[in-house]
Design a protein around this motif. Sequence first.
Motif, short mmCIF file in Angstrom:
data_model
loop_
_atom_site.label_atom_id
_atom_site.label_comp_id
_atom_site.label_asym_id
_atom_site.label_seq_id
_atom_site.Cartn_x
_atom_site.Cartn_y
_atom_site.Cartn_z
N GLU A 276 85.04 -54.20 -111.23
CA GLU A 276 85.36 -52.78 -111.32
C GLU A 276 85.47 -52.15 -109.94
OE1 GLU A 276 82.22 -51.38 -113.79
OE2 GLU A 276 83.40 -51.53 -115.64
N GLN A 277 84.62 -52.58 -109.00
CA GLN A 277 84.66 -52.05 -107.64
C GLN A 277 85.92 -52.48 -106.91
OE1 GLN A 277 81.07 -53.15 -105.57
NE2 GLN A 277 79.72 -52.13 -107.04
N ARG A 278 86.33 -53.71 -107.13
CA ARG A 278 87.48 -54.24 -106.39
C ARG A 278 88.81 -53.90 -107.05
NH1 ARG A 278 85.64 -60.32 -104.33
NH2 ARG A 278 83.83 -59.63 -103.12
N SER A 279 88.82 -53.90 -108.39
CA SER A 279 90.08 -53.64 -109.10
C SER A 279 89.78 -52.99 -110.45
CB SER A 279 90.87 -54.94 -109.30
OG SER A 279 92.04 -54.68 -110.07
N PRO A 280 89.70 -51.64 -110.47
CA PRO A 280 89.42 -50.96 -111.74
C PRO A 280 90.43 -51.32 -112.84
CG PRO A 280 89.20 -49.46 -109.89
CD PRO A 280 89.79 -50.72 -109.34
N GLU A 281 91.69 -51.53 -112.45
CA GLU A 281 92.71 -51.86 -113.44
C GLU A 281 92.41 -53.20 -114.09
OE1 GLU A 281 97.52 -52.65 -113.84
OE2 GLU A 281 96.67 -52.00 -111.93
N ALA A 282 92.05 -54.20 -113.27
CA ALA A 282 91.72 -55.52 -113.81
C ALA A 282 90.49 -55.44 -114.69
CB ALA A 282 91.49 -56.51 -112.68
N ALA A 283 89.51 -54.63 -114.30
CA ALA A 283 88.29 -54.48 -115.11
C ALA A 283 88.63 -53.89 -116.48
CB ALA A 283 87.29 -53.61 -114.37
N THR A 284 89.53 -52.94 -116.50
CA THR A 284 89.96 -52.35 -117.77
C THR A 284 90.60 -53.39 -118.67
OG1 THR A 284 90.28 -50.19 -116.75
CG2 THR A 284 91.42 -50.59 -118.84
N GLN A 285 91.41 -54.27 -118.06
CA GLN A 285 92.07 -55.32 -118.81
C GLN A 285 91.08 -56.31 -119.40
OE1 GLN A 285 95.29 -55.51 -119.39
NE2 GLN A 285 96.23 -54.12 -117.92
N LEU A 286 89.89 -56.40 -118.83
CA LEU A 286 88.90 -57.38 -119.27
C LEU A 286 87.90 -56.79 -120.28
CD1 LEU A 286 88.18 -59.15 -115.86
CD2 LEU A 286 89.43 -60.08 -117.82
#
Length: 223
Positions: A168-178
């Motif tokens: 989430e810290q590095r890539s909020p978009e990727a965290a949302t996808q997960l």
Amino acid sequence: MTVLALAGGEWGLHRLVEDHLAEGAACRLTDPTAELDLSIVTPHLVSGHLGDVRIGGSLGSDAPVGATLEARLDDVHVGLFGSGPRTASDGSARVTVGWANLPLDSFGGPLGGALRPGEQDGYLALEGPGLTLLAAVDVADGELRVTPDVLLTQGQEIQVSRFLPLIEQRSPEAATQLQPRSVPLPDLPDGVTLTGAEVSGTGLVLNADLDPTALLADSEACS
């Protein structure tokens, strides 16, 4: 010649009864088929007790995603000589949805776009360039629930729940996808209630309880 004639008559009766059973599912399934467990049907036509029956077919082109249904009906009865009302004491079903018919594009962000779905160690495996996501599947409130569990990359296994705060810290978009999410499922015939999901080599398999008469009613009862 007499034996052949008897065999031919038995085969014809067998097909006639199966067609009568399949007719009951015609408004719920596309191209339904029925298969009796009985090898000889003639002695059972007076009592109407046919034992267990398997019914299959497609859920049809108007469903959100393509799927096939295979049902097993227990203790099936029909009217005199295989006609009339159809009843059963119990039933269960399996719905198979092919990979091409599952809307999994929402997981494409962290995997680099195009995905290749498959099965790995009982998980739904979504493979992208240099990265594979393993997700657990289940059903809740009639929907498929997909929960990302493990990321496989460069020989390493990354537990999603453990590393999600860092992601989430590095890539909020990727965290949302997960995050866990629901995936649309096909409209199921009345009387079919989902109980669980599992992953096979060819697609998703949904297990279901089945109203024993759901696939046997007369066509006039179709809504």
